[in-house]
Design a protein around this motif. Structure first.
Motif, PDB file in Angstrom:
ATOM      1  N   VAL A   1      17.404  -6.453  21.239  1.00 32.19           N
ATOM      2  CA  VAL A   1      16.927  -6.553  20.297  1.00 32.19           C
ATOM      3  C   VAL A   1      16.468  -7.866  20.777  1.00 32.19           C
ATOM      4  CG1 VAL A   1      16.291  -6.266  17.903  1.00 32.19           C
ATOM      5  CG2 VAL A   1      18.345  -4.921  18.918  1.00 32.19           C
ATOM      6  N   GLU A   2      14.112  -7.058  20.824  1.00 33.31           N
ATOM      7  CA  GLU A   2      13.381  -7.981  20.613  1.00 33.31           C
ATOM      8  C   GLU A   2      12.881  -7.546  20.198  1.00 33.31           C
ATOM      9  OE1 GLU A   2      13.581  -9.295  25.061  1.00 33.31           O
ATOM     10  OE2 GLU A   2      12.253  -6.984  25.085  1.00 33.31           O
ATOM     11  N   VAL A   3      12.126  -9.236  18.800  1.00 32.69           N
ATOM     12  CA  VAL A   3      11.308  -8.899  18.486  1.00 32.69           C
ATOM     13  C   VAL A   3      10.295 -10.141  17.854  1.00 32.69           C
ATOM     14  CG1 VAL A   3      11.063  -8.939  15.406  1.00 32.69           C
ATOM     15  CG2 VAL A   3      12.463  -7.940  16.269  1.00 32.69           C
ATOM     16  N   VAL A   4       8.877  -9.613  18.041  1.00 33.76           N
ATOM     17  CA  VAL A   4       7.793 -10.810  18.526  1.00 33.76           C
ATOM     18  C   VAL A   4       6.710 -10.536  16.823  1.00 33.76           C
ATOM     19  CG1 VAL A   4       5.826 -11.657  19.885  1.00 33.76           C
ATOM     20  CG2 VAL A   4       8.085 -10.700  20.319  1.00 33.76           C
ATOM     21  N   LEU A   5       6.326 -12.011  16.645  1.00 35.78           N
ATOM     22  CA  LEU A   5       6.044 -11.377  15.549  1.00 35.78           C
ATOM     23  C   LEU A   5       4.400 -12.175  16.179  1.00 35.78           C
ATOM     24  CD1 LEU A   5       5.568 -11.643  12.640  1.00 35.78           C
ATOM     25  CD2 LEU A   5       5.758 -13.750  11.963  1.00 35.78           C
ATOM     26  N   ILE A   6       3.067 -11.246  16.151  1.00 33.93           N
ATOM     27  CA  ILE A   6       2.339 -11.536  16.686  1.00 33.93           C
ATOM     28  C   ILE A   6       0.477 -12.244  15.439  1.00 33.93           C
ATOM     29  CG2 ILE A   6       0.614 -10.428  18.022  1.00 33.93           C
ATOM     30  CD1 ILE A   6       3.391 -10.116  19.336  1.00 33.93           C
ATOM     31  N   ALA A   7       0.386 -11.624  14.359  1.00 43.63           N
ATOM     32  CA  ALA A   7      -0.330 -12.190  13.472  1.00 43.63           C
ATOM     33  C   ALA A   7      -0.732 -12.540  12.778  1.00 43.63           C
ATOM     34  CB  ALA A   7      -1.569 -11.955  14.690  1.00 43.63           C
ATOM     35  N   GLN A   8      -0.178 -13.573  11.478  1.00 45.45           N
ATOM     36  CA  GLN A   8      -0.755 -13.046  10.146  1.00 45.45           C
ATOM     37  C   GLN A   8      -2.272 -12.430   9.755  1.00 45.45           C
ATOM     38  OE1 GLN A   8       1.574 -15.165   7.456  1.00 45.45           O
ATOM     39  NE2 GLN A   8       1.827 -12.993   6.444  1.00 45.45           N
ATOM     40  N   LEU A   9      -2.104 -10.900   8.931  1.00 46.17           N
ATOM     41  CA  LEU A   9      -3.208 -10.545   8.596  1.00 46.17           C
ATOM     42  C   LEU A   9      -3.693 -11.172   6.704  1.00 46.17           C
ATOM     43  CD1 LEU A   9      -2.217  -6.855   9.243  1.00 46.17           C
ATOM     44  CD2 LEU A   9      -2.817  -8.702  10.302  1.00 46.17           C
ATOM     45  N   GLY A  10      -5.336 -10.753   6.808  1.00 42.22           N
ATOM     46  CA  GLY A  10      -5.432 -10.860   5.391  1.00 42.22           C
ATOM     47  C   GLY A  10      -4.402 -10.678   4.103  1.00 42.22           C
ATOM     48  N   ILE A  11      -4.737 -11.526   2.945  1.00 43.33           N
ATOM     49  CA  ILE A  11      -3.718 -11.366   1.683  1.00 43.33           C
ATOM     50  C   ILE A  11      -4.202 -10.212   1.381  1.00 43.33           C
ATOM     51  CG2 ILE A  11      -3.879 -12.097  -0.235  1.00 43.33           C
ATOM     52  CD1 ILE A  11      -4.545 -14.896   0.756  1.00 43.33           C
ATOM     53  N   GLY A  12      -2.517  -9.100   1.437  1.00 42.97           N
ATOM     54  CA  GLY A  12      -2.746  -8.100   0.446  1.00 42.97           C
ATOM     55  C   GLY A  12      -2.964  -7.044   1.589  1.00 42.97           C
ATOM     56  N   ALA A  13      -3.060  -7.281   3.041  1.00 38.57           N
ATOM     57  CA  ALA A  13      -3.787  -6.587   3.774  1.00 38.57           C
ATOM     58  C   ALA A  13      -2.839  -5.367   4.201  1.00 38.57           C
ATOM     59  CB  ALA A  13      -4.452  -7.401   5.433  1.00 38.57           C
ATOM     60  N   GLY A  14      -1.780  -5.811   4.277  1.00 37.05           N
ATOM     61  CA  GLY A  14      -0.107  -4.782   5.098  1.00 37.05           C
ATOM     62  C   GLY A  14      -0.226  -3.687   3.990  1.00 37.05           C
ATOM     63  N   THR A  15       0.389  -3.526   2.524  1.00 36.42           N
ATOM     64  CA  THR A  15       0.141  -2.382   2.076  1.00 36.42           C
ATOM     65  C   THR A  15      -0.841  -1.606   1.975  1.00 36.42           C
ATOM     66  OG1 THR A  15       2.148  -3.543  -0.007  1.00 36.42           O
ATOM     67  CG2 THR A  15       0.919  -1.769  -0.339  1.00 36.42           C
ATOM     68  N   HIS A  16      -2.312  -2.374   1.851  1.00 34.62           N
ATOM     69  CA  HIS A  16      -3.405  -1.469   1.714  1.00 34.62           C
ATOM     70  C   HIS A  16      -3.698  -0.792   2.995  1.00 34.62           C
ATOM     71  CE1 HIS A  16      -7.890  -0.572   1.219  1.00 34.62           C
ATOM     72  NE2 HIS A  16      -7.518  -0.805   2.961  1.00 34.62           N
ATOM     73  N   LEU A  17      -3.020  -1.708   4.048  1.00 37.32           N
ATOM     74  CA  LEU A  17      -3.348  -0.301   5.907  1.00 37.32           C
ATOM     75  C   LEU A  17      -2.616   0.451   6.091  1.00 37.32           C
ATOM     76  CD1 LEU A  17      -3.796  -2.058   9.457  1.00 37.32           C
ATOM     77  CD2 LEU A  17      -1.375  -0.344   9.438  1.00 37.32           C
ATOM     78  N   VAL A  18      -0.647   0.223   5.521  1.00 42.67           N
ATOM     79  CA  VAL A  18      -0.237   1.395   5.132  1.00 42.67           C
ATOM     80  C   VAL A  18      -0.275   2.382   4.201  1.00 42.67           C
ATOM     81  CG1 VAL A  18       2.602   2.062   4.435  1.00 42.67           C
ATOM     82  CG2 VAL A  18       2.258  -0.058   5.890  1.00 42.67           C
ATOM     83  N   GLY A  19      -0.968   2.267   3.281  1.00 41.18           N
ATOM     84  CA  GLY A  19      -1.134   3.301   2.341  1.00 41.18           C
ATOM     85  C   GLY A  19      -2.818   4.106   3.340  1.00 41.18           C
TER      86      GLY A  19
END
Length: 473
Positions: free
Chosen positions: A25-43
């Motif tokens: 299993v390989e997991v790679v962290l690529i970038a940090q998005l803007g504050i609060g962007a994750g939940t907004h993008l998922v929605g």
């Protein structure tokens, strides 16, 4: 929880060897998005995903297949989107290899993997727990995951009480026929009717019983934490997580006030080119008699296009579609220019219109109607070789005439043209034309024609596809 933290100069990553001898299993962290962007993008992506024709809502993992395999061409890959919400989803596995890119919600994501084989689990269900590993992803992050077929996995939000979704992912099934598929599943894949639920196997009852009794919670599961910008477990990281949690809720709320929409534009075969002069047999050529370059402006642009792009088989039918395109597919920038012009000239008592001047009279009153609906000053249809309409209006400072025509060329293509001739009536009119002439010639006329032709083709193709579907039914 204490951490042994290392500082890295590249992407933070985790590699978990397989207990059963399979791929890691390989997991790679690529970038940090803007504050609060994750939940907004998922929605926002969740709303778009729900509108897809291949949308499936099952196993707490809403998904859509956005790209199917093409076995006839030797392509066995497929592309899916999926979302894991605030409650997470159950442990499961797939027969085939998986690669996906994801964005975590604004409380982060917990990725749980067990690489125990079926034989190991059958021998002792606790082998599943022995092989269990956790990977923690920070809030609002872009990351990638890759693992082999048969890997058990479960994804949860970083904070189960936060209400934030775990992640949105774009998943590539590198071989839709990979792994040990049941016969009925293989048949479904070969028919290109597979979806994520049909390719999913849930935990056997023996392991599920262990999890329901909470035996995984009584263990100290080896956990790897990835982070960008803030050291793991630091005060800075905790403050950042709280900020992202709060602003993620706020951005998601604001994002829900406006439904997301997508747009599609097909620009193939709509290359606009200028012609040297208005044809001598054009309706426009007879306007304003002798041409005087001191008081007049003239231009003509055209698009040459394959007639197979249109369901209409006559030049007059194609012309009607193009005129409809001028009304229904107006360039946004030209519309804004017209709004600005209207504000400036209204105090002077000049004519105003929301539609670009070359065809603005389509919104007015004219003595004739082409195809029973489009107001025109004049029209001409020569069998199936040429169709043309004359548009225009008179104002205090100038008079303009435009022609829109469709001509069948010798090589079988259709030439769709927009020509304009302007005669100024006073000094203000000549000054006005000096200001707008270049923009009109090089942007307004070509853009309006391109957008009208593209609309005509898309609308015509929709009619063609509808008729074909009806014939097949």
């Amino acid at each position: 929880m204490p951490f042994a933290t290392r500082t890295l100069q590249t992407f933070p990553s985790v590699r978990i060897p397989s207990r059963s001898g399979g791929l890691p299993v390989e997991v790679v962290l690529i970038a940090q998005l803007g504050i609060g962007a994750g939940t907004h993008l998922v929605g926002r992506t969740a709303a778009l995903q729900r509108g897809h024709t291949a949308f499936v809502d099952a196993l707490d993992e809403p998904s859509a297949r956005i790209g199917g395999a093409d076995f006839a061409q030797g392509d066995a890959t497929s592309l899916y989107t999926f979302i894991v919400g605030a409650s997470g989803h159950p442990f499961h596995r797939h027969a085939g290899h998986r690669v996906f890119t994801a964005v975590s919600g604004s409380s982060g994501a917990r990725l749980r993997f067990s690489t125990a084989s079926q034989a190991q689990i059958d021998d002792d269900p606790r082998a599943f727990l022995d092989a269990l590993r956790h990977v923690e992803i920070p809030p609002d992050c872009l990351f990638t995951v890759r693992f082999g077929g048969g890997t058990w996995h479960q994804f949860l939000p970083g904070d189960a009480a936060s209400g934030h979704p775990a992640l949105f992912a774009l998943s590539c099934h590198t071989n839709e026929l990979g792994g040990e598929l049941a016969d009925e599943v293989r048949e479904r894949v070969m028919a290109n009717e597979a979806d994520i639920p049909s390719l999913t196997e849930l935990l056997p009852p023996s392991v599920l019983d262990l999890l329901e009794r909470g035996e995984d919670l009584r263990r100290e599961v080896p956990t790897m934490v990835l982070s960008l910008d803030e050291p793991v477990g630091s005060l800075q990281a905790r403050l950042c997580a709280r900020t992202r949690d709060a602003l993620g809720r706020l951005r998601a709320w604001f994002g829900g006030l406006r439904a997301p929409v997508g747009f599609f534009a097909d620009t193939r075969g709509a290359r606009v080119h200028a012609l040297p002069a208005v044809p001598a047999d054009s309706l426009l050529a007879r306007q304003f008699e002798a041409f005087d370059p001191r008081r007049e402006h003239e231009d003509i642009v055209a698009v040459d296009i394959d007639p197979a792009d249109f369901a209409e088989r006559t030049v007059s039918g194609v012309l009607a579609r193009v005129l409809e395109g001028f009304l229904e597919n107006r360039p946004v920038a030209v519309g804004r220019m017209m709004q600005m012009r209207n504000v400036l000239v209204k105090p002077l008592g000049l004519r105003t219109s929301p539609l670009g001047c070359p065809v603005s009279s389509l919104l007015g009153q004219c003595p004739q109607a082409f195809s029973g609906r489009f107001p025109v000053l004049d029209q001409r249809v020569d069998a199936d070789a040429h169709a043309e309409v004359l548009l225009g209006a008179d104002d205090k400072h100038l008079r303009f005439r435009s022609s829109v025509g469709v001509e069948r060329l010798a090589d079988g293509r259709l030439r769709i043209s927009l020509a304009t001739r302007v005669r100024t009536r006073n000094l203000f009119g000549r000054a006005y034309m000096v200001l707008i002439e270049r923009t009109h010639r090089h942007y307004i006329a070509p853009t309006m024609l391109r957008m009208a032709v593209l609309h005509a083709r898309v609308a015509s193709n929709a009619v063609l596809q509808s008729s074909l579907s009806g014939a097949q039914a």
